[in-house]
Design a protein around this motif. Structure first.
Motif, PDB file in Angstrom:
ATOM      1  N   LEU A  90       0.830  -1.210   0.000  1.00 47.19           N
ATOM      2  CA  LEU A  90       0.000   0.000   0.000  1.00 47.19           C
ATOM      3  C   LEU A  90       0.863   1.258   0.000  1.00 47.19           C
ATOM      4  O   LEU A  90       0.559   2.229  -0.708  1.00 47.19           O
ATOM      5  CB  LEU A  90      -0.934  -0.011   1.207  1.00 47.19           C
ATOM      6  CG  LEU A  90      -2.035  -1.068   1.196  1.00 47.19           C
ATOM      7  CD1 LEU A  90      -2.788  -1.063   2.513  1.00 47.19           C
ATOM      8  CD2 LEU A  90      -2.981  -0.839   0.030  1.00 47.19           C
ATOM      9  N   TYR A  91       1.946   1.251   0.759  1.00 46.39           N
ATOM     10  CA  TYR A  91       2.838   2.397   0.799  1.00 46.39           C
ATOM     11  C   TYR A  91       3.491   2.622  -0.563  1.00 46.39           C
ATOM     12  O   TYR A  91       3.576   3.762  -1.043  1.00 46.39           O
ATOM     13  CB  TYR A  91       3.913   2.182   1.870  1.00 46.39           C
ATOM     14  CG  TYR A  91       4.905   3.306   1.956  1.00 46.39           C
ATOM     15  CD1 TYR A  91       4.552   4.517   2.542  1.00 46.39           C
ATOM     16  CD2 TYR A  91       6.190   3.162   1.441  1.00 46.39           C
ATOM     17  CE1 TYR A  91       5.460   5.552   2.620  1.00 46.39           C
ATOM     18  CE2 TYR A  91       7.107   4.196   1.511  1.00 46.39           C
ATOM     19  CZ  TYR A  91       6.736   5.391   2.101  1.00 46.39           C
ATOM     20  OH  TYR A  91       7.631   6.412   2.169  1.00 46.39           O
ATOM     21  N   SER A  92       3.923   1.531  -1.209  1.00 45.47           N
ATOM     22  CA  SER A  92       4.567   1.695  -2.514  1.00 45.47           C
ATOM     23  C   SER A  92       3.571   2.185  -3.561  1.00 45.47           C
ATOM     24  O   SER A  92       3.935   2.967  -4.443  1.00 45.47           O
ATOM     25  CB  SER A  92       5.214   0.379  -2.970  1.00 45.47           C
ATOM     26  OG  SER A  92       4.241  -0.604  -3.210  1.00 45.47           O
ATOM     27  N   GLU A  93       2.312   1.769  -3.455  1.00 47.15           N
ATOM     28  CA  GLU A  93       1.289   2.269  -4.375  1.00 47.15           C
ATOM     29  C   GLU A  93       1.069   3.770  -4.180  1.00 47.15           C
ATOM     30  O   GLU A  93       0.946   4.522  -5.154  1.00 47.15           O
ATOM     31  CB  GLU A  93      -0.028   1.511  -4.171  1.00 47.15           C
ATOM     32  CG  GLU A  93      -0.007   0.075  -4.646  1.00 47.15           C
ATOM     33  CD  GLU A  93       0.133  -0.037  -6.158  1.00 47.15           C
ATOM     34  OE1 GLU A  93      -0.497   0.754  -6.893  1.00 47.15           O
ATOM     35  OE2 GLU A  93       0.908  -0.899  -6.605  1.00 47.15           O
ATOM     36  N   LYS A  94       1.014   4.207  -2.927  1.00 44.45           N
ATOM     37  CA  LYS A  94       0.850   5.633  -2.646  1.00 44.45           C
ATOM     38  C   LYS A  94       2.061   6.419  -3.129  1.00 44.45           C
ATOM     39  O   LYS A  94       1.936   7.502  -3.702  1.00 44.45           O
ATOM     40  CB  LYS A  94       0.647   5.864  -1.148  1.00 44.45           C
ATOM     41  CG  LYS A  94      -0.694   5.398  -0.647  1.00 44.45           C
ATOM     42  CD  LYS A  94      -0.813   5.589   0.844  1.00 44.45           C
ATOM     43  CE  LYS A  94      -2.123   5.033   1.353  1.00 44.45           C
ATOM     44  NZ  LYS A  94      -2.239   5.142   2.810  1.00 44.45           N
ATOM     45  N   PHE A  95       3.244   5.871  -2.899  1.00 45.34           N
ATOM     46  CA  PHE A  95       4.473   6.522  -3.323  1.00 45.34           C
ATOM     47  C   PHE A  95       4.508   6.654  -4.842  1.00 45.34           C
ATOM     48  O   PHE A  95       4.810   7.719  -5.387  1.00 45.34           O
ATOM     49  CB  PHE A  95       5.674   5.705  -2.822  1.00 45.34           C
ATOM     50  CG  PHE A  95       7.001   6.362  -3.049  1.00 45.34           C
ATOM     51  CD1 PHE A  95       7.434   7.376  -2.215  1.00 45.34           C
ATOM     52  CD2 PHE A  95       7.821   5.957  -4.092  1.00 45.34           C
ATOM     53  CE1 PHE A  95       8.663   7.977  -2.408  1.00 45.34           C
ATOM     54  CE2 PHE A  95       9.048   6.555  -4.295  1.00 45.34           C
ATOM     55  CZ  PHE A  95       9.480   7.567  -3.449  1.00 45.34           C
ATOM     56  N   GLY A  97       1.943   6.593  -6.858  1.00 40.46           N
ATOM     57  CA  GLY A  97       0.894   7.528  -7.260  1.00 40.46           C
ATOM     58  C   GLY A  97       1.328   8.975  -7.086  1.00 40.46           C
ATOM     59  O   GLY A  97       1.039   9.833  -7.928  1.00 40.46           O
ATOM     60  N   ALA A  98       2.027   9.276  -6.010  1.00 39.89           N
ATOM     61  CA  ALA A  98       2.480  10.645  -5.757  1.00 39.89           C
ATOM     62  C   ALA A  98       3.513  11.071  -6.783  1.00 39.89           C
ATOM     63  O   ALA A  98       3.470  12.193  -7.310  1.00 39.89           O
ATOM     64  CB  ALA A  98       3.063  10.753  -4.355  1.00 39.89           C
TER      65      ALA A  98
END
Length: 107
Positions: A90-95, A97-98
């Motif tokens: 989830l963190y890598s997806e958010k990263f 995406g940003a």
């Protein structure tokens, strides 16, 4: 642990035979302990006829309890790894995406 189980068994046998007075609070505590350890209860029933601290049957309840504990710990560790992997994903997806949105805005 074997020594503690043996001490409880000796106490209960002496209470049963009338050599010691029955202490209701202690008997309730022992009952509560046994309710929490159903694996040990079955093994103690099987081994009660031949139980002694040096016998192989006397080691059986503790060994089964250790195996159950090890299985539980393994499942606990696997659950922690799965939870960590999910959080990392989830963190890598958010990263991603940003940074993808920043890259697209610059063009």
């Amino acid at each position: 642990m074997n020594a503690r189980i043996n001490a409880l068994l000796q106490y209960l046998r002496k209470v049963e035979s009338g050599k010691l007075p029955r202490d209701e609070s202690l008997v309730r505590s022992v009952d509560g302990l046994l309710q929490q350890l159903p694996l040990v209860i079955g093994s103690l029933k099987e081994a009660s006829a031949h139980y002694s601290s040096a016998s192989v049957a006397g080691m059986r309840p503790v060994k089964e309890l250790e195996n159950e504990y090890n299985d539980t710990m393994l499942l606990s560790y696997l659950a922690a790894v799965a939870k960590t992997a999910k959080s990392l994903h989830l963190y890598s997806e958010k990263f991603r995406g940003a940074f993808d949105s920043n890259t697209n805005q610059e063009m």
